[in-house]
Scaffold this motif. Sequence first.
Motif, PDB file in Angstrom:
ATOM      1  N   SER A 453       0.846  -1.193   0.000  1.00 50.90           N
ATOM      2  CA  SER A 453       0.000   0.000   0.000  1.00 50.90           C
ATOM      3  C   SER A 453       0.878   1.238   0.000  1.00 50.90           C
ATOM      4  CB  SER A 453      -0.916   0.028   1.230  1.00 50.90           C
ATOM      5  OG  SER A 453      -0.178   0.418   2.383  1.00 50.90           O
ATOM      6  N   VAL A 454       0.249   2.393  -0.105  1.00 49.42           N
ATOM      7  CA  VAL A 454       0.970   3.660  -0.093  1.00 49.42           C
ATOM      8  C   VAL A 454       1.618   3.933   1.267  1.00 49.42           C
ATOM      9  CG1 VAL A 454      -0.960   5.114   0.643  1.00 49.42           C
ATOM     10  CG2 VAL A 454       0.791   6.070  -0.878  1.00 49.42           C
ATOM     11  N   PHE A 455       1.253   3.145   2.277  1.00 49.85           N
ATOM     12  CA  PHE A 455       1.805   3.328   3.622  1.00 49.85           C
ATOM     13  C   PHE A 455       3.120   2.581   3.817  1.00 49.85           C
ATOM     14  CE2 PHE A 455      -2.741   4.101   3.951  1.00 49.85           C
ATOM     15  CZ  PHE A 455      -2.764   5.315   4.619  1.00 49.85           C
ATOM     16  N   ASN A 456       3.706   2.063   2.742  1.00 50.46           N
ATOM     17  CA  ASN A 456       4.992   1.393   2.771  1.00 50.46           C
ATOM     18  C   ASN A 456       4.856   0.001   3.401  1.00 50.46           C
ATOM     19  OD1 ASN A 456       7.801   1.076   2.380  1.00 50.46           O
ATOM     20  ND2 ASN A 456       8.249   1.853   4.414  1.00 50.46           N
ATOM     21  N   PHE A 457       5.957  -0.701   3.489  1.00 54.18           N
ATOM     22  CA  PHE A 457       5.968  -2.023   4.111  1.00 54.18           C
ATOM     23  C   PHE A 457       5.733  -1.927   5.614  1.00 54.18           C
ATOM     24  CE2 PHE A 457       8.888  -2.314   0.441  1.00 54.18           C
ATOM     25  CZ  PHE A 457       8.267  -3.321  -0.275  1.00 54.18           C
ATOM     26  N   PHE A 458       6.124  -0.790   6.193  1.00 58.59           N
ATOM     27  CA  PHE A 458       5.952  -0.588   7.645  1.00 58.59           C
ATOM     28  C   PHE A 458       5.724   0.897   7.899  1.00 58.59           C
ATOM     29  CE2 PHE A 458      10.398  -1.023   6.396  1.00 58.59           C
ATOM     30  CZ  PHE A 458      10.935   0.197   6.757  1.00 58.59           C
ATOM     31  N   PRO A 459       4.804   1.231   8.795  1.00 58.73           N
ATOM     32  CA  PRO A 459       4.498   2.643   9.060  1.00 58.73           C
ATOM     33  C   PRO A 459       5.495   3.266  10.033  1.00 58.73           C
ATOM     34  CG  PRO A 459       3.063   1.239  10.353  1.00 58.73           C
ATOM     35  CD  PRO A 459       3.900   0.316   9.503  1.00 58.73           C
ATOM     36  N   PRO A 460       5.822   4.538   9.874  1.00 58.20           N
ATOM     37  CA  PRO A 460       6.834   5.168  10.734  1.00 58.20           C
ATOM     38  C   PRO A 460       6.416   5.264  12.196  1.00 58.20           C
ATOM     39  CG  PRO A 460       5.741   6.812   9.369  1.00 58.20           C
ATOM     40  CD  PRO A 460       5.299   5.479   8.860  1.00 58.20           C
ATOM     41  N   GLU A 461       5.110   5.210  12.459  1.00 61.85           N
ATOM     42  CA  GLU A 461       4.643   5.383  13.842  1.00 61.85           C
ATOM     43  C   GLU A 461       4.397   4.059  14.555  1.00 61.85           C
ATOM     44  OE1 GLU A 461       1.052   5.008  11.229  1.00 61.85           O
ATOM     45  OE2 GLU A 461       2.955   6.115  11.136  1.00 61.85           O
ATOM     46  N   TYR A 462       4.778   2.913  13.951  1.00 65.75           N
ATOM     47  CA  TYR A 462       4.478   1.609  14.555  1.00 65.75           C
ATOM     48  C   TYR A 462       5.146   1.468  15.928  1.00 65.75           C
ATOM     49  CZ  TYR A 462       4.171  -3.419  15.275  1.00 65.75           C
ATOM     50  OH  TYR A 462       3.920  -4.664  15.807  1.00 65.75           O
ATOM     51  N   VAL A 463       4.364   1.014  16.902  1.00 65.36           N
ATOM     52  CA  VAL A 463       4.847   0.776  18.261  1.00 65.36           C
ATOM     53  C   VAL A 463       4.721  -0.720  18.550  1.00 65.36           C
ATOM     54  CG1 VAL A 463       4.437   1.220  20.717  1.00 65.36           C
ATOM     55  CG2 VAL A 463       4.258   3.088  19.057  1.00 65.36           C
ATOM     56  N   ILE A 464       5.774  -1.320  19.082  1.00 69.98           N
ATOM     57  CA  ILE A 464       5.751  -2.742  19.413  1.00 69.98           C
ATOM     58  C   ILE A 464       4.647  -2.994  20.440  1.00 69.98           C
ATOM     59  CG2 ILE A 464       7.037  -4.650  20.449  1.00 69.98           C
ATOM     60  CD1 ILE A 464       9.587  -3.410  19.366  1.00 69.98           C
ATOM     61  N   PRO A 465       3.740  -3.925  20.160  1.00 74.57           N
ATOM     62  CA  PRO A 465       2.636  -4.194  21.099  1.00 74.57           C
ATOM     63  C   PRO A 465       3.147  -4.525  22.498  1.00 74.57           C
ATOM     64  CG  PRO A 465       2.244  -5.310  19.016  1.00 74.57           C
ATOM     65  CD  PRO A 465       3.639  -4.746  18.943  1.00 74.57           C
ATOM     66  N   GLY A 466       2.448  -3.970  23.489  1.00 75.49           N
ATOM     67  CA  GLY A 466       2.824  -4.192  24.873  1.00 75.49           C
ATOM     68  C   GLY A 466       3.934  -3.300  25.358  1.00 75.49           C
ATOM     69  N   THR A 467       4.397  -2.380  24.484  1.00 78.18           N
ATOM     70  CA  THR A 467       5.454  -1.438  24.861  1.00 78.18           C
ATOM     71  C   THR A 467       5.051  -0.042  24.397  1.00 78.18           C
ATOM     72  OG1 THR A 467       6.780  -1.395  22.819  1.00 78.18           O
ATOM     73  CG2 THR A 467       7.083  -3.284  24.277  1.00 78.18           C
ATOM     74  N   THR A 468       5.903   0.906  24.677  1.00 82.67           N
ATOM     75  CA  THR A 468       5.732   2.262  24.137  1.00 82.67           C
ATOM     76  C   THR A 468       6.837   2.571  23.136  1.00 82.67           C
ATOM     77  OG1 THR A 468       7.019   3.176  25.983  1.00 82.67           O
ATOM     78  CG2 THR A 468       4.619   3.059  26.260  1.00 82.67           C
ATOM     79  N   ASN A 470       8.616   2.986  19.762  1.00 87.24           N
ATOM     80  CA  ASN A 470       8.415   3.232  18.331  1.00 87.24           C
ATOM     81  C   ASN A 470       9.493   2.469  17.553  1.00 87.24           C
ATOM     82  OD1 ASN A 470       8.611   6.170  16.159  1.00 87.24           O
ATOM     83  ND2 ASN A 470       7.567   4.245  15.856  1.00 87.24           N
ATOM     84  N   ALA A 471       9.081   1.490  16.757  1.00 85.30           N
ATOM     85  CA  ALA A 471      10.041   0.637  16.056  1.00 85.30           C
ATOM     86  C   ALA A 471       9.423   0.190  14.735  1.00 85.30           C
ATOM     87  CB  ALA A 471      10.400  -0.575  16.921  1.00 85.30           C
ATOM     88  N   PRO A 472       9.459   1.045  13.696  1.00 82.31           N
ATOM     89  CA  PRO A 472       8.701   0.800  12.469  1.00 82.31           C
ATOM     90  C   PRO A 472       8.892  -0.575  11.831  1.00 82.31           C
ATOM     91  CG  PRO A 472       9.571   3.020  12.463  1.00 82.31           C
ATOM     92  CD  PRO A 472      10.159   2.347  13.657  1.00 82.31           C
ATOM     93  N   GLU A 473      10.156  -0.985  11.650  1.00 82.36           N
ATOM     94  CA  GLU A 473      10.409  -2.230  10.933  1.00 82.36           C
ATOM     95  C   GLU A 473       9.866  -3.462  11.664  1.00 82.36           C
ATOM     96  OE1 GLU A 473      13.778   0.633   9.811  1.00 82.36           O
ATOM     97  OE2 GLU A 473      12.613   0.109  11.581  1.00 82.36           O
ATOM     98  N   PHE A 474       9.635  -3.330  12.964  1.00 88.87           N
ATOM     99  CA  PHE A 474       9.134  -4.464  13.732  1.00 88.87           C
ATOM    100  C   PHE A 474       7.702  -4.831  13.358  1.00 88.87           C
ATOM    101  CE2 PHE A 474      12.832  -4.434  16.381  1.00 88.87           C
ATOM    102  CZ  PHE A 474      12.872  -5.701  16.951  1.00 88.87           C
TER     103      PHE A 474
END
Length: 572
Positions: A453-468, A470-474
């Motif tokens: 999608s236009v949002f890339n393979f990973f979004p820049p604001e992605y947060v690892i679940p259960g944490t705070t 910010n780790a996009p590629e995860f």
Amino acid sequence: MRSLRLFRPFAALCLSLLLAGCGSGASSSSGSSPTTGGSGSSGGTGTGTGTGTGTGTGTGTGTGTGTTPTTSVTTAARLLDQATFGPTTTEIANVQSVGVSGWLAAQYALPQTSLAVIPATLPAQCPTTPQTCFESEFWQTELSAPDQLRQRIAFTLGELFVTSTQSETAFVMVPYYNTLAADAFGNWRTLMEDVTLSPAMGNYLNMIQSAKPAAGQHANENFAREMMQLFSVGLIKLNIDGTPQVDSNGYSVPEFTEAQVQAFADAYTGWTYATSTGTAPAKFPNTTANYYSPMQPVDSAHDTTQKTLLNGAVIGTGGTARGDLKVALDNLFNDPSLPPFVCKQLIQHLVTSIPSPAYVSRVANVFVNNGKGVRGDMQAVLTAIFTDTEARAGDTNAAFDGGHLREPMLYLLSAMRALGYTSTNTDVTNLYAYAGLSNYTSPLGEQPMRSPSVFNFFPPEYVIPGTTLNAPEFSLENTASVNLRLTLANSLSTGKLTGFSTDLSKTSALGVMAADPGAVTDALGVLFLHGQMPAYMRTAIVNAIAPLTDYGQRVRVAVFLILSSSQYKVMH
């Protein structure tokens, strides 16, 4: 980043897999193998690569005169991890010799390596789709091109200004990618316009053939919305350090309204394919695709009504397609939110997922003014990113909290470059022998310019679940991908990439070095971990390979254990 070490392969499982997979054999091959001086683990004394020796806590800092390197092994290797598709022994020695600034200056001066245009009549290697040819060109260029910095930035820009062969022909992707590479060291405003007028983007987000709407209606909003939301200013107003601006009630302030999206959409009307000679056609729309020239305007199809943009800027009535587009892009380019929005994402892709607001602010201020009154100077911005104290802090402090997960394509390319992989293709008529590399990253969720999608393979604001955190590629990392990376690590460490080879046998440079388990572990620690391998990890690897009597097997097991480790998977 150190705090991203949330997963660690089970050591017993990894070792048993390796011993089973590597026991019989040497990688066959014509490929060359790296040679390197050893480097101490963290807490030890390192010997620098190339000329001269170094001292220091796992950094290999050069001392003395003459040909002694001026830059540490760790600094050189970390810079190359951030700014290229992976360190090699030769390039580590080069950076040590010329320094960070010298290496950047030399890279800025190199001519562009362009992807070759795909023939209209598809060759035998990609008989049904040009995508195979495009991906081969991509892999070959990123693996071996000398202008590594330019190519790495083009790769990053392709993940910011997303287009995808999931929904459009790969014929258009070659000129698009070459445009990103051409603009990588130029001005961001030029890049914005070149992307906007590229047929790839025009097709992908529906700006091409978008005509003036009927009275009371508005043009297609797709490109206008994504140009703001994803490519330039973002959804909320930002301070110069990338933090949200808030109102008196503590709520984030929206960057734009729906009415402004519609205004920009109307401003972008009237563009179509160029003629075969690259000029504007006489009629709209031109349905004969020209993928190699910028889109051209036909003013009769352009909306000439008044348009209110950001910050109260107004486009008056009666404008032309080209004139209104200039005003619209200038409006976005000069918006205060653009520098922090853009610079934070560049830092995330190149250096660390969690840049401090101060780091973002320092780089964004260079974007605003390069020191000579110029806004958007990419060379100045990139220099600021790579030379910032936060980018270089890990050179001397192995515990510094920074970095990001290696996305699949970077993981594959960096390992191949470090291990000296080369193509085994001997057919001079086969110009597309690298396409098979996509088979190794596709199961991990990535292929060149094939974002879902236009949002890339990973979004820049992605947060690892259960944490705070910010780790996009995860966002690409899950139980399946963890296991698949182990499989890829095994293929890389045993020389089992179809169509490619390297020499990790007992007679290779690393194999000879493996007579001393500590020496070969340290050498691999330079290539893969910047000479900062933790002492406990070094001890574990040395103990694992010392009982092996085949020196080539020692190399292959050590490579696997490093490639499958969280210390390597997360680029520090």
